[in-house]
Scaffold this active site. Sequence first.
Site, PDB file in Angstrom:
ATOM      1  N   GLN A  38       0.825  -1.199   0.000  1.00 57.63           N
ATOM      2  CA  GLN A  38       0.000   0.000   0.000  1.00 57.63           C
ATOM      3  C   GLN A  38       0.863   1.255   0.000  1.00 57.63           C
ATOM      4  O   GLN A  38       2.063   1.195   0.181  1.00 57.63           O
ATOM      5  CB  GLN A  38      -0.894   0.006   1.243  1.00 57.63           C
ATOM      6  CG  GLN A  38      -0.110  -0.141   2.550  1.00 57.63           C
ATOM      7  CD  GLN A  38      -0.916  -0.801   3.655  1.00 57.63           C
ATOM      8  OE1 GLN A  38      -2.136  -0.753   3.669  1.00 57.63           O
ATOM      9  NE2 GLN A  38      -0.226  -1.419   4.604  1.00 57.63           N
ATOM     10  N   ASP A  93      -0.180   0.768  13.588  1.00 58.81           N
ATOM     11  CA  ASP A  93       0.274   2.031  14.203  1.00 58.81           C
ATOM     12  C   ASP A  93       0.596   1.849  15.689  1.00 58.81           C
ATOM     13  O   ASP A  93       1.270   2.694  16.281  1.00 58.81           O
ATOM     14  CB  ASP A  93      -0.739   3.164  13.985  1.00 58.81           C
ATOM     15  CG  ASP A  93      -2.089   2.903  14.641  1.00 58.81           C
ATOM     16  OD1 ASP A  93      -2.186   2.032  15.529  1.00 58.81           O
ATOM     17  OD2 ASP A  93      -3.060   3.580  14.264  1.00 58.81           O
ATOM     18  N   ASP A 162      -7.987  -5.329  14.057  1.00 62.61           N
ATOM     19  CA  ASP A 162      -7.856  -3.889  13.816  1.00 62.61           C
ATOM     20  C   ASP A 162      -7.356  -3.702  12.382  1.00 62.61           C
ATOM     21  O   ASP A 162      -6.211  -3.348  12.136  1.00 62.61           O
ATOM     22  CB  ASP A 162      -6.848  -3.344  14.840  1.00 62.61           C
ATOM     23  CG  ASP A 162      -6.655  -1.842  14.725  1.00 62.61           C
ATOM     24  OD1 ASP A 162      -7.373  -1.216  13.941  1.00 62.61           O
ATOM     25  OD2 ASP A 162      -5.772  -1.319  15.431  1.00 62.61           O
ATOM     26  N   THR A 164      -7.656  -2.555   8.114  1.00 58.48           N
ATOM     27  CA  THR A 164      -8.023  -1.426   7.253  1.00 58.48           C
ATOM     28  C   THR A 164      -9.384  -1.723   6.632  1.00 58.48           C
ATOM     29  O   THR A 164      -9.943  -2.797   6.817  1.00 58.48           O
ATOM     30  CB  THR A 164      -6.974  -1.241   6.138  1.00 58.48           C
ATOM     31  OG1 THR A 164      -6.776  -2.505   5.500  1.00 58.48           O
ATOM     32  CG2 THR A 164      -5.653  -0.769   6.709  1.00 58.48           C
ATOM     33  N   ASP A 165      -9.909  -0.745   5.877  1.00 55.95           N
ATOM     34  CA  ASP A 165     -11.207  -0.936   5.225  1.00 55.95           C
ATOM     35  C   ASP A 165     -11.181  -2.167   4.325  1.00 55.95           C
ATOM     36  O   ASP A 165     -10.151  -2.491   3.746  1.00 55.95           O
ATOM     37  CB  ASP A 165     -11.544   0.286   4.351  1.00 55.95           C
ATOM     38  CG  ASP A 165     -11.916   1.496   5.183  1.00 55.95           C
ATOM     39  OD1 ASP A 165     -12.299   1.327   6.349  1.00 55.95           O
ATOM     40  OD2 ASP A 165     -11.827   2.619   4.656  1.00 55.95           O
TER      41      ASP A 165
END
Lengths: 287, 287
Positions: A38, A93, A162, A164-165
């Site tokens: 990404q 993160d 957790d 990402t979309d």
Amino acid sequence: MKLKPGEHIWFNEYNPGNTSGVFYKINKFLHSEQTKYQRIDVFETPEFGRVFTLDGLTMTREVDEFIYHEMITHIPMFISKNPKKVLIIGGGDGGTAREVLKHDSVEEVIMCEIDERVMEVAREYLPTTSKEFDNPKLKLIAEDGAKFIKQYKKYFDVIIIDSTDPTEGEGGILFTEEFYQSCYDALNDEGVFSAETEDPFIHKDWMKLSYNRISNVFKNTKLYMGFVPQYPPGTWSWTFASKGLDPIKDFDPLKVKNFNKELKYYNAEIHVGCFSLPTFVKDIINK
Amino acid sequence: MKLKPGEHIWFNEYNPGNTSGVFYKINKFLHSEQTKYQRIDVFETPEFGRVFTLDGLTMTREVDEFIYHEMITHIPMFISKNPKKVLIIGGGDGGTAREVLKHDSVEEVIMCEIDERVMEVAREYLPTTSKEFDNPKLKLIAEDGAKFIKQYKKYFDVIIIDSTDPTEGEGGILFTEEFYQSCYDALNDEGVFSAETEDPFIHKDWMKLSYNRISNVFKNTKLYMGFVPQYPPGTWSWTFASKGLDPIKDFDPLKVKNFNKELKYYNAEIHVGCFSLPTFVKDIINK
């Protein structure tokens, strides 16, 4: 009117369908790269502190990331009777790991984030979320979470997804029923689970689909919601699931009252109130 | 890439401070005028239906205005024991009046909106919100609400303050303690009150100030929150106040269960859950 230096530098984030979105002014670009998986960008803004984006979508804003991270973490953590072993899939993160490690009972946290570069960038540019990366209880793994989890059976007390979309089609491996089944298998008999399940406005089909898939696997499943301004439209949902424990009946507000770490969003009233769903949200998930 | 006709026509709404905001694509402009009080615009969007703005700020979006209007209305309406006489200050689009009139007990609704043109534009371009404008129980008044209300003493069962954002300085007459005192005086002894009190992110000082001013006047005051994507940051707050009735202890969920009109957001669980406040919000209002 003459613009001051940099006044014309803006970040525009488009919602699905590309007919609406949000914008922020950028004070300074800090980092930009294309990884194997990404595009990563980090920039400084006057209003939200540092902003971390993946493929042009905001993942983390320094000023309000605490909301998403507290809500995905403490709902399952305060239901687990004695959380010692915790698995986080995604969460590169570090904000979710930071919240998990606020619980003194925790002995081992494995965070499996597919993109090593996300963790490295977080370590360098997002000290607020990555602050526990050197905690000896935390093990950082850069692997495909859906494959990694399969080696564990009845091992974890808490699993947190957790991600990402979802992407087109199946939504990515972390939104498949097969993956949720692997989570079920990796949890011990008193295990609890939470996953981000998008929002009921601009991602309502994904919310419905991921909620339904989790429901197909787990006995007890409940959607909950929070005010998350960093993700348009400012509303977010997560799904709690377990093999038996109920997120409200098995909740002990005293545990929250006696908690010895700072929390800025989550509290005992929120723990109960966040499961109150608007009628149109119940309709989406047929509850 | 060649743009199709109109593809470059966008609405940009700036948040306070002008360093962030939201944007929508515009399919068609429907109306634009400068009145004695403000600039009005109405346009059609692909995602949110008709959008109505005042001075460049979104007031009403066809697809999701129901949330704000249900929440400002039904919290006080279901606490009032038998709401017959209701006063709305502001609320020119008509959405709040529409919700009030869903309650069969209501005999008289006075809506006092300072700008006559807002009501006329709503009648012409916003049929969804203004649909009850010809209801014989509803009286539309184009006057300054702060002056108008002074003629009433212990008259109303419910008063709803559906104002625009506060302006600089005092925040406009509808955010002063003197005005809230007039509301108190115009309510009968079992009267209840709600007011929009902004949000805890981008308008947090105004939320604090308006909540505190209402608290200085009313015995019982409670802030509540909702998911309102039409107003950045997607979170909104209102304040319930009364001369004695408590919004939770005096709530009867059976009244909601037996309600004979359609509601899309508000329900008995939301009525209770919306008073659960995140810790940072409690801190802002010192609760």
